[in-house]
Write a protein that holds these residues in place. Structure first.
Motif: not given
Length: 290
Positions: A57, A59, A162
């Motif tokens: 992702s 992040r 996350m």
């Protein structure tokens, strides 16, 4: 926790503590960005099987880039500039109070009086370290470690939101980001690394190799294994031994001669970190038992 698991935690602490010695020895031969890029190149080769796109992702890429390029680049840069190992090992613990403060800002967490006191004590201890004659002569090292700690604190808070990413997968992406980012930076800032690579002996090659294997794979691997079997509240306080061992290694292996200011500042910093960690551990334990 069984005695064998406590001993494993001791091994993890020793692995992380000795990484300061390996890093200091490594940047004595290699330029700091080159050393950091080399360290992560070794780690990436070892962790290629864990470089998976599942769970990737924005992040994850953010954390990997900040950790691999900025945090570790500044950490080993600070080690290169510093005159000792002990002050770096202590100042690196700033990420704990910084994480607590960022948790308030980013996650809306609340701080009780005890944790606020712990944060103040930790910052006060590092300020006292700054007046140590050895540290005072090279303030850039302390500044670089403080910024590196802030980046680590930011990444620690960002990782809380996350999806579940394994420790080796996280390290594999961090290594990839570091390799892609640090080698170009090293070439631009430090020049051709080939003479240093060609002239390095076995002991100098051992420094980045240990940093990759001993610190990342062994140290983090053991802690991840323990966290799978025990509550965070029981594992986290055990990790407070790492900076203490780093100071001992600095004195015995690197010839550090810590003054009373560094020792007192270090004691205050670690006391503040202990207050923050233990308080957080108690809260986690209360939630588990609720």
């Amino acid at each position: 926790m069984p005695v064998a698991h406590v001993l494993l935690a001791l091994v993890a602490n020793a692995a992380w503590a000795f990484n300061f010695i390996a890093g200091k020895a490594g940047v004595a031969h290699f330029q700091p960005l080159t050393f950091t890029a080399l360290r992560f190149s070794i780690l990436l080769l070892l962790l290629l099987p864990w470089l998976r796109t599942a769970g990737a992702s924005g992040r994850l890429f953010e954390v990997a880039g900040l950790m691999g390029i900025v945090h570790f680049g500044l950490t080993f840069g600070g080690l290169a500039v510093a005159a000792d190992v002990s002050s770096v090992a202590i100042a690196s613990q700033l990420y704990v109070p910084m994480s607590a403060l960022l948790g308030v800002w980013l996650l809306g967490e609340r701080l009780d009086a005890r944790r606020i006191a712990g944060i103040a004590i930790a910052f006060g201890g590092v300020m006292l370290i700054g007046f140590d004659p050895v540290v005072f002569q090279r303030p850039l090292a302390l500044l670089m470690i403080a910024v590196a700690s802030l980046v680590l604190a930011w990444c620690s808070v960002r990782m809380r939101g996350m999806p579940n990413v394994g420790v080796f997968t996280m390290q594999a992406w961090t290594a990839l980001a570091a390799v892609l980012g640090l080698w170009p930076l090293a070439l631009l800032a430090e020049g051709d690394p080939r003479p240093a690579l060609a002239s390095a002996d076995a002991l100098q090659w051992a420094a980045p190799t240990y940093s990759a294997i001993g610190s990342s794979l062994v140290g983090h691997g053991i802690v991840y294994w323990l966290l799978q079997r025990h509550a965070v509240s029981r594992v986290t306080p055990l990790m407070l031994l790492a900076p203490v061992l780093a100071i001992i290694f600095g004195v015995l292996l690197w010839g550090d001669q810590p003054s009373w200011k560094l020792l007192l500042g270090g004691a205050l910093t670690l006391a503040g970190v202990a207050v923050i960690n233990v308080r957080g551990a108690r809260r986690a334990l209360a939630k588990e038992n609720a």
